[in-house]
Motif scaffolding. Structure first.
Motif, PDB file in Angstrom:
ATOM      1  N   LYS A 186       0.803  -1.218   0.000  1.00 53.57           N
ATOM      2  CA  LYS A 186       0.000   0.000   0.000  1.00 53.57           C
ATOM      3  C   LYS A 186       0.833   1.263   0.000  1.00 53.57           C
ATOM      4  CE  LYS A 186      -3.992   2.111   2.265  1.00 53.57           C
ATOM      5  NZ  LYS A 186      -5.065   1.921   3.254  1.00 53.57           N
ATOM      6  N   TYR A 187       1.969   1.270   0.716  1.00 50.61           N
ATOM      7  CA  TYR A 187       2.740   2.494   0.864  1.00 50.61           C
ATOM      8  C   TYR A 187       4.114   2.420   0.191  1.00 50.61           C
ATOM      9  CZ  TYR A 187      -0.861   3.504   4.322  1.00 50.61           C
ATOM     10  OH  TYR A 187      -2.065   3.728   4.945  1.00 50.61           O
ATOM     11  N   ASP A 188       4.267   1.547  -0.779  1.00 56.00           N
ATOM     12  CA  ASP A 188       5.560   1.422  -1.448  1.00 56.00           C
ATOM     13  C   ASP A 188       5.966   2.700  -2.180  1.00 56.00           C
ATOM     14  OD1 ASP A 188       6.207  -1.080  -0.642  1.00 56.00           O
ATOM     15  OD2 ASP A 188       5.621  -2.085  -2.476  1.00 56.00           O
ATOM     16  N   ALA A 189       5.031   3.302  -2.892  1.00 51.89           N
ATOM     17  CA  ALA A 189       5.250   4.467  -3.753  1.00 51.89           C
ATOM     18  C   ALA A 189       5.965   4.084  -5.051  1.00 51.89           C
ATOM     19  CB  ALA A 189       5.992   5.586  -3.028  1.00 51.89           C
ATOM     20  N   TRP A 190       7.038   3.362  -4.998  1.00 50.20           N
ATOM     21  CA  TRP A 190       7.747   2.914  -6.194  1.00 50.20           C
ATOM     22  C   TRP A 190       8.406   1.575  -5.890  1.00 50.20           C
ATOM     23  CZ3 TRP A 190       6.296   6.071  -9.896  1.00 50.20           C
ATOM     24  CH2 TRP A 190       5.996   7.392  -9.564  1.00 50.20           C
ATOM     25  N   PRO A 191       8.681   0.770  -6.901  1.00 53.94           N
ATOM     26  CA  PRO A 191       8.360   0.979  -8.308  1.00 53.94           C
ATOM     27  C   PRO A 191       6.877   0.763  -8.590  1.00 53.94           C
ATOM     28  CG  PRO A 191       9.248  -1.201  -8.010  1.00 53.94           C
ATOM     29  CD  PRO A 191       9.348  -0.526  -6.663  1.00 53.94           C
ATOM     30  N   ALA A 192       6.425   1.232  -9.740  1.00 53.58           N
ATOM     31  CA  ALA A 192       5.085   0.933 -10.227  1.00 53.58           C
ATOM     32  C   ALA A 192       5.168  -0.258 -11.173  1.00 53.58           C
ATOM     33  CB  ALA A 192       4.493   2.136 -10.947  1.00 53.58           C
ATOM     34  N   ASN A 193       4.347  -1.267 -10.901  1.00 50.99           N
ATOM     35  CA  ASN A 193       4.383  -2.532 -11.631  1.00 50.99           C
ATOM     36  C   ASN A 193       3.095  -2.714 -12.428  1.00 50.99           C
ATOM     37  OD1 ASN A 193       6.761  -3.237  -9.891  1.00 50.99           O
ATOM     38  ND2 ASN A 193       5.161  -3.271  -8.317  1.00 50.99           N
ATOM     39  N   LEU A 194       2.953  -3.848 -13.066  1.00 49.30           N
ATOM     40  CA  LEU A 194       1.685  -4.224 -13.690  1.00 49.30           C
ATOM     41  C   LEU A 194       1.079  -5.385 -12.914  1.00 49.30           C
ATOM     42  CD1 LEU A 194       2.337  -4.082 -17.544  1.00 49.30           C
ATOM     43  CD2 LEU A 194       1.350  -2.313 -16.058  1.00 49.30           C
ATOM     44  N   CYS A 195      -0.175  -5.213 -12.494  1.00 49.86           N
ATOM     45  CA  CYS A 195      -0.917  -6.258 -11.782  1.00 49.86           C
ATOM     46  C   CYS A 195      -2.095  -6.724 -12.625  1.00 49.86           C
ATOM     47  CB  CYS A 195      -1.455  -5.718 -10.454  1.00 49.86           C
ATOM     48  SG  CYS A 195      -0.233  -5.675  -9.124  1.00 49.86           S
ATOM     49  N   ILE A 196      -2.535  -7.949 -12.365  1.00 48.03           N
ATOM     50  CA  ILE A 196      -3.719  -8.485 -13.024  1.00 48.03           C
ATOM     51  C   ILE A 196      -4.611  -9.160 -11.990  1.00 48.03           C
ATOM     52  CG2 ILE A 196      -2.606 -10.696 -13.566  1.00 48.03           C
ATOM     53  CD1 ILE A 196      -4.226 -10.704 -16.204  1.00 48.03           C
ATOM     54  N   SER A 197      -5.916  -8.994 -12.161  1.00 42.14           N
ATOM     55  CA  SER A 197      -6.911  -9.723 -11.376  1.00 42.14           C
ATOM     56  C   SER A 197      -8.030 -10.156 -12.316  1.00 42.14           C
ATOM     57  CB  SER A 197      -7.460  -8.864 -10.231  1.00 42.14           C
ATOM     58  OG  SER A 197      -8.022  -7.662 -10.727  1.00 42.14           O
ATOM     59  N   LYS A 198      -8.746 -11.205 -11.919  1.00 40.97           N
ATOM     60  CA  LYS A 198      -9.834 -11.712 -12.752  1.00 40.97           C
ATOM     61  C   LYS A 198     -11.136 -11.053 -12.345  1.00 40.97           C
ATOM     62  CE  LYS A 198     -11.557 -15.995 -14.801  1.00 40.97           C
ATOM     63  NZ  LYS A 198     -11.408 -17.471 -14.853  1.00 40.97           N
ATOM     64  N   LEU A 199     -11.996 -10.780 -13.339  1.00 45.12           N
ATOM     65  CA  LEU A 199     -13.278 -10.119 -13.109  1.00 45.12           C
ATOM     66  C   LEU A 199     -14.426 -11.088 -13.338  1.00 45.12           C
ATOM     67  CD1 LEU A 199     -12.643  -6.773 -15.059  1.00 45.12           C
ATOM     68  CD2 LEU A 199     -12.278  -7.221 -12.628  1.00 45.12           C
ATOM     69  N   SER A 200     -15.506 -10.897 -12.581  1.00 47.03           N
ATOM     70  CA  SER A 200     -16.737 -11.646 -12.851  1.00 47.03           C
ATOM     71  C   SER A 200     -17.673 -10.842 -13.746  1.00 47.03           C
ATOM     72  CB  SER A 200     -17.445 -12.016 -11.539  1.00 47.03           C
ATOM     73  OG  SER A 200     -17.710 -10.856 -10.763  1.00 47.03           O
ATOM     74  N   ASN A 201     -17.518  -9.544 -13.796  1.00 46.41           N
ATOM     75  CA  ASN A 201     -18.197  -8.645 -14.727  1.00 46.41           C
ATOM     76  C   ASN A 201     -17.360  -7.375 -14.804  1.00 46.41           C
ATOM     77  OD1 ASN A 201     -19.073  -6.833 -12.579  1.00 46.41           O
ATOM     78  ND2 ASN A 201     -20.658  -8.347 -12.108  1.00 46.41           N
ATOM     79  N   PRO A 202     -17.708  -6.400 -15.648  1.00 45.43           N
ATOM     80  CA  PRO A 202     -16.831  -5.242 -15.845  1.00 45.43           C
ATOM     81  C   PRO A 202     -16.581  -4.390 -14.610  1.00 45.43           C
ATOM     82  CG  PRO A 202     -18.339  -5.453 -17.699  1.00 45.43           C
ATOM     83  CD  PRO A 202     -18.797  -6.436 -16.653  1.00 45.43           C
ATOM     84  N   TRP A 203     -17.342  -4.576 -13.544  1.00 41.53           N
ATOM     85  CA  TRP A 203     -17.149  -3.745 -12.356  1.00 41.53           C
ATOM     86  C   TRP A 203     -16.873  -4.549 -11.077  1.00 41.53           C
ATOM     87  CZ3 TRP A 203     -21.726  -4.745 -14.831  1.00 41.53           C
ATOM     88  CH2 TRP A 203     -22.724  -5.366 -14.080  1.00 41.53           C
ATOM     89  N   THR A 204     -16.740  -5.873 -11.183  1.00 41.08           N
ATOM     90  CA  THR A 204     -16.573  -6.722 -10.004  1.00 41.08           C
ATOM     91  C   THR A 204     -15.352  -7.615 -10.141  1.00 41.08           C
ATOM     92  OG1 THR A 204     -18.983  -6.779  -9.721  1.00 41.08           O
ATOM     93  CG2 THR A 204     -17.684  -8.382  -8.484  1.00 41.08           C
ATOM     94  N   VAL A 205     -14.440  -7.513  -9.166  1.00 46.37           N
ATOM     95  CA  VAL A 205     -13.229  -8.332  -9.155  1.00 46.37           C
ATOM     96  C   VAL A 205     -13.528  -9.667  -8.472  1.00 46.37           C
ATOM     97  CG1 VAL A 205     -10.876  -8.498  -8.259  1.00 46.37           C
ATOM     98  CG2 VAL A 205     -11.712  -6.329  -9.185  1.00 46.37           C
TER      99      VAL A 205
END
Length: 366
Positions: A186-205
């Motif tokens: 939460k408080y790393d600030a850097w580096p900025a990475n790429l994350c992925i999560s799966k969705l059940s619909n366009p607004w729900t993880v």
């Protein structure tokens, strides 16, 4: 002869950095494609129109044009302007318009207090972290027409109460995923990475935090700023991911931006998916940037791209932002477009960035 002289003068102005606005004439155009400037362009085509959104900070505005390479006379429509005081009221960045399951959605980044956390929050970060409260949000359109739809706030897209910017949708084998720029903690600030999560619909993880995956970390020198500094997590970034599919081979890529966004070294990099999107080892990173600055033409800080077909559907085009003067930072960015092709191994082959004049897209009427 006259047309050759005109083209030569336009090219000279562009290469000198004096080119200040788009012109589309006699089958050619010059960058930028929007005189008023702008950054983080997203362009999509639908029913013989092109639609564009880009960062306007305090609202989401949609542009519509039949011409890909000149947006100066495009129609404009205010899609959404939130009231003050909400978690998504300020610093609205990088909106994208997507058609999913027959409806239109806008995914965008925002925060509650103009990117300025109080000292009690900022002190937890290893580096200064003004974007610590940025999160991802979704708007939903009312019908199947992107222009006539009324867009309303749908939800915050869960990023586990952690920093998130530049989110996009990634589609693979009938499943929908969210790829975005993230920190490890939460408080790393850097580096900025790429994350992925799966969705059940366009607004729900659907993925719990334990299943969120980091698929790219800025490890190469060109992903860091200043270039090649030996100890340099601060401002090292992977961000602005975009899905790009090879229409012939079916290969799926994520093109993302690397280094610092207000710097001459901002560039585009490439991940290729070779298996399961939720398995980090199934993403292959290209060892070199695939689209980067061209000092000979004063085209610097090129990144945050989107991809679209020409009107005749035969050409692939990249729409991106860049700078003439990299010393002026984020305010110097303008939106540009160029055609690209494909390499024999199926990876995208991007041109060197520049100002033109270039031939207009195939099938474009003006």
């Amino acid at each position: 002869m006259f047309l050759r002289v005109v083209a030569f003068v336009a090219a000279l102005l562009a290469s000198s950095g004096l080119c200040c606005g788009n012109s589309t004439t006699n089958g050619t155009f010059s960058n930028p494609i929007l005189k008023s400037g702008g950054a983080d362009p997203w362009v999509i085509s639908h029913d013989n129109y092109y639609y564009m959104t880009y960062t306007t900070n305090d609202n989401i505005t949609l542009l519509r044009s039949r011409v890909l390479t000149d947006w100066n006379n495009a129609e404009q429509k205010l899609l959404f302007k939130p009231p003050p005081g909400l978690n998504y009221s300020t610093d609205m960045w990088a909106p994208e318009l997507h058609q999913l399951d027959g409806k239109w959605y806008v995914i965008y980044t925002a925060d509650p207090r103009n990117d300025s956390p109080p000292p009690e929050i900022d002190m937890w970060c290893d580096y200064n972290c003004p974007a610590v409260n940025h999160r991802m949000f979704v708007l939903e359109g009312s019908d199947s027409n992107p222009w006539t739809s009324v867009y309303s706030y749908k939800a915050e897209l869960d990023t586990y109460d952690q920093f998130a910017i530049d989110g996009t949708y990634f589609q693979h084998e009938g499943s929908l995923y969210h790829i975005y720029s993230c920190w490890f903690r939460k408080y790393d600030a850097w580096p900025a990475n790429l994350c992925i999560s799966k969705l059940s619909n366009p607004w729900t993880v659907a993925s719990p935090f334990s299943e969120r995956q980091v698929i790219s970390v800025p490890t190469y020198p060109w992903e860091k700023t200043p270039y090649g500094r030996p100890f340099n997590d601060r401002l090292s970034s992977n961000e602005a991911p975009q899905q790009l599919n090879n229409p012939t081979t079916g290969q799926k890529f994520v093109v993302y931006s690397a280094a610092r966004s207000d710097n001459r070294n901002y560039c585009l990099a490439l991940l290729e998916l070779v298996g399961d999107p939720m398995n980090p080892s199934d993403w292959r990173k290209h060892p070199e940037p695939v689209f980067y600055q061209n000092p000979q033409e004063k085209a610097y800080g090129v990144g945050h791209a989107s991809f679209v077909k020409s009107p005749n559907e035969k050409e692939d085009w990249i729409v991106y932002h860049g700078m003439v003067d990299p010393t002026n930072g984020w305010g110097a960015r303008t939106i540009r477009a160029q055609a690209f092709t494909w390499n024999q191994d199926g990876t995208p082959s991007f041109p060197r960035p520049g100002y033109g004049p270039y031939a207009v897209p195939g099938g474009q009427s003006t």
